[in-house]
Write a protein that holds these residues in place. Sequence first.
Motif, mmCIF file in Angstrom:
data_model
loop_
_atom_site.group_PDB
_atom_site.id
_atom_site.type_symbol
_atom_site.label_atom_id
_atom_site.label_comp_id
_atom_site.label_asym_id
_atom_site.label_seq_id
_atom_site.Cartn_x
_atom_site.Cartn_y
_atom_site.Cartn_z
ATOM 1 N N SER A 110 -72.223 22.410 -14.520
ATOM 2 C CA SER A 110 -72.903 23.688 -14.743
ATOM 3 C C SER A 110 -71.906 24.841 -14.782
ATOM 4 O O SER A 110 -72.025 25.760 -15.605
ATOM 5 C CB SER A 110 -73.966 23.926 -13.664
ATOM 6 O OG SER A 110 -73.378 24.014 -12.374
ATOM 7 N N ARG A 111 -70.883 24.800 -13.899
ATOM 8 C CA ARG A 111 -69.876 25.864 -13.905
ATOM 9 C C ARG A 111 -69.052 25.824 -15.205
ATOM 10 O O ARG A 111 -68.702 26.866 -15.775
ATOM 11 C CB ARG A 111 -68.943 25.719 -12.705
ATOM 12 C CG ARG A 111 -69.574 26.027 -11.364
ATOM 13 C CD ARG A 111 -70.000 27.460 -11.271
ATOM 14 N NE ARG A 111 -70.366 27.817 -9.902
ATOM 15 C CZ ARG A 111 -71.026 28.897 -9.548
ATOM 16 N NH1 ARG A 111 -71.416 29.759 -10.495
ATOM 17 N NH2 ARG A 111 -71.314 29.156 -8.291
ATOM 18 N N ALA A 112 -68.723 24.622 -15.661
ATOM 19 C CA ALA A 112 -67.965 24.497 -16.902
ATOM 20 C C ALA A 112 -68.738 25.080 -18.078
ATOM 21 O O ALA A 112 -68.163 25.759 -18.941
ATOM 22 C CB ALA A 112 -67.618 23.036 -17.158
ATOM 23 N N ALA A 113 -70.046 24.839 -18.115
ATOM 24 C CA ALA A 113 -70.872 25.392 -19.192
ATOM 25 C C ALA A 113 -70.902 26.917 -19.126
ATOM 26 O O ALA A 113 -70.824 27.602 -20.157
ATOM 27 C CB ALA A 113 -72.286 24.826 -19.100
ATOM 28 N N GLU A 114 -70.993 27.470 -17.907
ATOM 29 C CA GLU A 114 -71.015 28.920 -17.738
ATOM 30 C C GLU A 114 -69.711 29.560 -18.195
ATOM 31 O O GLU A 114 -69.707 30.655 -18.792
ATOM 32 C CB GLU A 114 -71.235 29.277 -16.259
ATOM 33 C CG GLU A 114 -72.598 28.945 -15.713
ATOM 34 C CD GLU A 114 -72.646 29.106 -14.192
ATOM 35 O OE1 GLU A 114 -71.660 29.631 -13.621
ATOM 36 O OE2 GLU A 114 -73.649 28.702 -13.583
ATOM 37 N N LEU A 115 -68.599 28.886 -17.912
ATOM 38 C CA LEU A 115 -67.273 29.467 -18.134
ATOM 39 C C LEU A 115 -66.640 29.053 -19.460
ATOM 40 O O LEU A 115 -65.532 29.493 -19.783
ATOM 41 C CB LEU A 115 -66.343 29.065 -16.982
ATOM 42 C CG LEU A 115 -66.746 29.560 -15.586
ATOM 43 C CD1 LEU A 115 -65.919 28.875 -14.510
ATOM 44 C CD2 LEU A 115 -66.590 31.071 -15.505
ATOM 45 N N GLY A 116 -67.324 28.214 -20.217
ATOM 46 C CA GLY A 116 -66.738 27.717 -21.455
ATOM 47 C C GLY A 116 -65.497 26.885 -21.198
ATOM 48 O O GLY A 116 -64.522 26.942 -21.958
ATOM 49 N N ALA A 117 -65.519 26.116 -20.116
ATOM 50 C CA ALA A 117 -64.369 25.321 -19.697
ATOM 51 C C ALA A 117 -64.708 23.835 -19.768
ATOM 52 O O ALA A 117 -65.829 23.441 -20.113
ATOM 53 C CB ALA A 117 -63.948 25.714 -18.277
ATOM 54 N N ARG A 118 -63.749 23.017 -19.433
ATOM 55 C CA ARG A 118 -63.909 21.571 -19.511
ATOM 56 C C ARG A 118 -64.192 21.011 -18.114
ATOM 57 O O ARG A 118 -63.477 21.312 -17.165
ATOM 58 C CB ARG A 118 -62.631 20.946 -20.072
ATOM 59 C CG ARG A 118 -62.697 19.447 -20.283
ATOM 60 C CD ARG A 118 -61.451 18.955 -20.986
ATOM 61 N NE ARG A 118 -60.233 19.270 -20.249
ATOM 62 C CZ ARG A 118 -59.042 18.764 -20.510
ATOM 63 N NH1 ARG A 118 -58.891 17.936 -21.527
ATOM 64 N NH2 ARG A 118 -57.991 19.091 -19.794
ATOM 65 N N PRO A 119 -65.231 20.178 -17.957
ATOM 66 C CA PRO A 119 -65.533 19.588 -16.646
ATOM 67 C C PRO A 119 -64.582 18.433 -16.338
ATOM 68 O O PRO A 119 -64.487 17.480 -17.113
ATOM 69 C CB PRO A 119 -66.976 19.106 -16.801
ATOM 70 C CG PRO A 119 -67.132 18.832 -18.264
ATOM 71 C CD PRO A 119 -66.246 19.833 -18.973
ATOM 72 N N CYS A 120 -63.891 18.516 -15.226
ATOM 73 C CA CYS A 120 -62.893 17.518 -14.844
ATOM 74 C C CYS A 120 -63.093 17.113 -13.388
ATOM 75 O O CYS A 120 -63.838 17.745 -12.638
ATOM 76 C CB CYS A 120 -61.477 18.062 -15.020
ATOM 77 S SG CYS A 120 -61.069 18.596 -16.685
ATOM 78 N N ALA A 121 -62.398 16.073 -12.987
ATOM 79 C CA ALA A 121 -62.405 15.637 -11.591
ATOM 80 C C ALA A 121 -61.005 15.219 -11.192
ATOM 81 O O ALA A 121 -60.221 14.743 -12.023
ATOM 82 C CB ALA A 121 -63.386 14.485 -11.382
#
Length: 305
Positions: free
Chosen positions: A29-40
């Motif tokens: 959800s944060r990645a979608a808000e920030l236009g970023a890539r979801p990683c772990a």
Amino acid sequence: MDTQRNVIALGFFDGVHLGHGALLRRVGSRAAELGARPCAFTFDQSPAAALTGREVPLLTGVDDRAWLMETLYGIREVIVAPFALMRAMDWRAFVGDYLRREHGAVHVVAGHDFHFGRGGEGSPRRLKEECARLGMGCDIIPRVELDGVTVSSTHIRGLVERGELEEANRFLGHPFVLSGTVVHGSELGRTLGTPTANLPVPPGAIVPAFGVYAGRVYLPDGGARLAVANVGVRPTVSTGGAEVTVEPWILDFAGDLYGRFLRLELHKRLRPERKFSGVDELRAAILENAGQTRAYFAAKERASC
């Protein structure tokens, strides 16, 4: 330096259970808000084992961990770091140099008990404060409970070791997974008409309670088939000291899988492993287990409709 803007979940993620899922969903959800890539971010070995010197059997190896995070939670990249290096790093350097500069972190998500850096000096509070100082976002996720029990890898390991796979899978949020490359076995299954794909247990991996399980196999071509999987030492046909193996008989499948990679889900323990009077009695039991497996999955499908 990674020029991609990343939101990174921090943890070891053994099993990728429901508690981990809360972090990974927040990353998405944060990645979608920030236009970023979801990683772990994860380690190459168990921190608990490295710090205590005790053997801690793993619910998932690195490859299965990454596959589960990508498949279930849409994680785009899994950063695998050497724990020996991470435990020697200053906690501030981990946040600013490693996560922010090297891996492009603009936001991180960690659990309430995540500690990091030399001597474990990095804490959730320090992580949040350092991220704020550096202009990064940070979420700390509280513990997740199911029926009043904290969801943890330790609790799930106990369930798997006792063969309570249905309960373990509730806490995981997905079926327990074993994977590996098929090796040659005794080929007794071919003689019985129940040919199995032999998967050696990876070093350090947890071994479920010996027995026969209803499962599902994912084949190299992407297809899936039901399977009857034996976990144990095959006491009817083996002498003492036999190697522990995982041997799924893949239902409604014919083909050569030697040297191919398979992923096996275990859903329910049908019976303990036992020594039969001979191969005829063994074959009859396996065929009965096949019927139980089909009935089990048919009932699950009806319940989901």
